[in-house]
Design a protein around this motif. Structure first.
Motif, PDB file in Angstrom:
ATOM      1  N   ALA A 142      39.890  35.933  36.967  1.00  0.00           N
ATOM      2  CA  ALA A 142      40.598  35.746  38.231  1.00  0.00           C
ATOM      3  C   ALA A 142      39.706  35.058  39.264  1.00  0.00           C
ATOM      4  O   ALA A 142      40.152  34.146  39.976  1.00  0.00           O
ATOM      5  N   GLN A 143      38.469  35.463  39.356  1.00  0.00           N
ATOM      6  CA  GLN A 143      37.549  34.868  40.323  1.00  0.00           C
ATOM      7  C   GLN A 143      37.295  33.390  40.009  1.00  0.00           C
ATOM      8  O   GLN A 143      37.324  32.528  40.902  1.00  0.00           O
TER       9      GLN A 143
ATOM     10  N   PRO B 175      42.219  37.557  44.453  1.00  0.00           N
ATOM     11  CA  PRO B 175      42.706  36.933  43.217  1.00  0.00           C
ATOM     12  C   PRO B 175      43.003  37.968  42.133  1.00  0.00           C
ATOM     13  O   PRO B 175      42.254  38.923  41.947  1.00  0.00           O
ATOM     14  N   ARG B 176      44.119  37.728  41.454  1.00  0.00           N
ATOM     15  CA  ARG B 176      44.534  38.611  40.359  1.00  0.00           C
ATOM     16  C   ARG B 176      45.070  37.751  39.224  1.00  0.00           C
ATOM     17  O   ARG B 176      45.924  36.889  39.437  1.00  0.00           O
ATOM     18  N   LEU B 177      44.546  37.974  38.032  1.00  0.00           N
ATOM     19  CA  LEU B 177      44.966  37.176  36.883  1.00  0.00           C
ATOM     20  C   LEU B 177      46.404  37.482  36.506  1.00  0.00           C
ATOM     21  O   LEU B 177      46.773  38.641  36.298  1.00  0.00           O
TER      22      LEU B 177
ATOM     23  N   THR C 197      46.864  34.640  44.352  1.00  0.00           N
ATOM     24  CA  THR C 197      45.784  34.586  45.343  1.00  0.00           C
ATOM     25  C   THR C 197      45.734  35.783  46.268  1.00  0.00           C
ATOM     26  O   THR C 197      44.716  36.014  46.924  1.00  0.00           O
TER      27      THR C 197
ATOM     28  N   ALA D  27      45.349  28.871  32.815  1.00  0.00           N
ATOM     29  CA  ALA D  27      45.373  30.146  33.535  1.00  0.00           C
ATOM     30  C   ALA D  27      46.270  30.038  34.759  1.00  0.00           C
ATOM     31  O   ALA D  27      46.437  28.959  35.331  1.00  0.00           O
TER      32      ALA D  27
ATOM     33  N   GLU E 208      39.215  40.436  33.001  1.00  0.00           N
ATOM     34  CA  GLU E 208      40.226  39.826  33.861  1.00  0.00           C
ATOM     35  C   GLU E 208      39.708  39.561  35.269  1.00  0.00           C
ATOM     36  O   GLU E 208      40.103  38.575  35.903  1.00  0.00           O
TER      37      GLU E 208
ATOM     38  N   VAL F 231      46.696  32.357  38.384  1.00  0.00           N
ATOM     39  CA  VAL F 231      46.088  33.427  39.168  1.00  0.00           C
ATOM     40  C   VAL F 231      46.840  33.572  40.486  1.00  0.00           C
ATOM     41  O   VAL F 231      47.095  32.579  41.177  1.00  0.00           O
TER      42      VAL F 231
ATOM     43  N   ALA G 179      40.637  31.209  40.262  1.00  0.00           N
ATOM     44  CA  ALA G 179      41.146  31.089  41.627  1.00  0.00           C
ATOM     45  C   ALA G 179      40.285  30.135  42.440  1.00  0.00           C
ATOM     46  O   ALA G 179      40.678  29.696  43.520  1.00  0.00           O
TER      47      ALA G 179
END
Length: 473
Positions: free
Chosen positions: A54-55, A30-32, A155, A151, A50, A153, A58
């Motif tokens: 993201a965690q 996961p990445r924001l 994956t 948000a 971040e 995110v 996601a």
């Protein structure tokens, strides 16, 4: 993973048959993409690093106090009834009470399969996530009731659709609730009177505590939906999939799938690739919402002590709805031509302009905005016909105090145009999120005359025209 979200959940206290409790299916990397800090502040959610965002958004980490669950509901989809639908790719993460004291849902979309996925993968690809983020936030800036995006995110995993592998993403959606007409239909279709009563009591407590009976609830929901659809029409918005499971009791715009804003004006405009017969076209939206409210009214009848009398009363309420929509439409469109408090006599002036626009294939947004500076005339191949209309219009405006201010407040200068949305998605798939960020920034002030947004105001060139929009499921 610890994140301080002030959850205060209530939906999970309903009977177990209202939902299925489960957590999201973890994703690989996961990445924001974006976190809506202004909305987060309204919800009492502090910004954090971040990686943590993201965690959590996601679905990989469940914050303390969350109560993840998938809601069950039914619904009419393009007129055909499905007795069980439900959150097939979404989870209600939990609820918070915002600064105004309003209870808000936080829902993950694209968080993996649930018991209601109907053979689907429960995932979302990047394009629909970014489209919903941009369009829902644009609707909020237009002051149209809507769910919002908290948000987005990435994956780090592909999602497979007809076009092959696409980058996956998860959207966090915020709503006043996710109670739908289809939620009531689910229990009514099963003749589950106990469940229906529990849902009614919960809905009244959450949204309409002044309602003293199902008849009162029906009245308020009808009024909210009438105003909402009139607002859609006033900005050229086409929802594209107005199924009863996509009709929120709260009166918010929900489920941005094959949605679109019109470029060229025509009342029968359809974009949705799944709307083969134009059921949910621009001009049909006012009729469909009445049909949807008839389905809602039907679910409330079993709750009434005298059901025969309720049928007669509810039928009258639904039959009165077209006049409510038309009254609100006339008010909003009157303001679009500078009339602060339009009367029924002004309706012809609005409709005459719309007829001219349809004949000329004029751009909806730019023509109305062009009434302010005189540029609207350029939209007409036969400007003489426009001039005849404009003479009558200017004579009417002499009765107004400040028509320009009224028009500036009613007519956006910029909307999320379909071709710009598609270009934004193409860029993001290639790793460039600058167009996405720019759209969000410009669309946050849709009524401003922003010289930096001139390209976003331009209608599409022939090669840029978007012929169809897609749901993305």
């Amino acid at each position: 993973m610890n994140m301080n979200i002030p959850f205060t959940n209530s939906y999970g206290a309903l009977p177990a048959r209202f939902f299925t409790r489960q957590t999201a299916v973890p994703v690989r990397a996961p990445r924001l993409i974006r976190f809506n800090e202004d909305l987060a502040a309204d919800l009492g959610i502090p910004h954090t690093d971040e990686a943590t965002l993201a965690q959590v958004f996601a679905g990989n980490a469940v914050p303390e106090g969350a109560d993840p669950l998938a809601q069950v509901y039914a619904g009419h989809q393009f007129g055909g009834f499905s007795p069980q639908l439900g959150d097939g790719r979404a989870l209600l993460l939990g609820e918070v009470v915002d600064r105004t004291g309003t209870r808000r849902d936080l829902q993950l979309k694209g968080s993996g399969p649930t018991p209601y996925s109907r053979m689907g993968d429960g995932r979302a690809w990047l394009g629909p996530v970014l489209r919903e983020y941009v369009v829902s936030e644009a609707m909020h800036a237009l002051s149209i009731p809507t769910t919002r995006a908290l948000a987005a995110v990435a994956t780090g995993e592909p999602v497979y659709r007809e076009a092959g592998g696409m980058p996956g993403a998860v959207l966090t959606r915020v709503a006043s609730s996710h109670i739908r007409v289809g939620t009531f239909q689910y229990f009514a279709a099963r003749r589950d009177l106990e469940g229906l009563r529990a849902l009614y009591d919960y809905t009244v407590a959450r949204h309409d505590p002044q309602a003293e009976s199902p008849a009162d609830l029906l009245d308020t929901v009808i009024r909210r939906q009438a105003r909402l659809v009139a607002q859609w029409l006033s900005v050229g918005f086409i929802h594209g999939v107005m199924n009863t499971d996509n009709t929120a009791i709260s009166g918010e715009t929900i489920d941005y799938g094959p949605c679109a804003f019109m470029d060229t004006y025509h009342p029968q405009t359809v974009y949705s690739s799944i709307d083969a017969h134009g059921r949910y076209g621009y001009d049909n939206q006012a009729r469909v919402i009445v049909w949807n409210m008839a389905q809602f009214a039907t679910t409330l009848v079993p709750l009434m002590p005298d059901q025969d009398a309720a049928v007669e009363d509810f039928t009258a309420k639904v039959h009165a709805m077209p006049d409510l929509i038309e009254t609100e439409r006339q008010r909003l469109f009157g303001r679009k031509i500078g009339i602060a408090e339009p009367t029924a006599d002004d309706a012809a002036l609005v409709d005459d302009l719309l007829n001219l626009m349809a004949e000329a294939r004029a751009d909806f947004t730019n023509t109305f905005r062009g009434l302010i500076d005189g540029s609207a005339r350029k939209a007409f191949a036969d400007p003489d016909a426009f001039d005849v209309w404009a003479d009558e219009w200017r004579a009417r405006l002499k009765l107004e105090d400040d028509p320009e201010a009224v028009m500036r407040a009613a007519n956006p200068a910029v909307i999320p145009r379909n071709h710009r949305i598609e270009q934004m998605i193409e860029a993001a798939v290639a790793g460039d999120y600058a167009p996405f960020e720019r759209l969000i920034e410009i669309l946050s002030q849709p009524f401003a005359d922003n010289p930096e947004a001139s390209d976003l105001k331009r209608p599409p060139q022939p090669a840029e025209v978007v012929q169809a929009t897609f749901c993305g499921t």
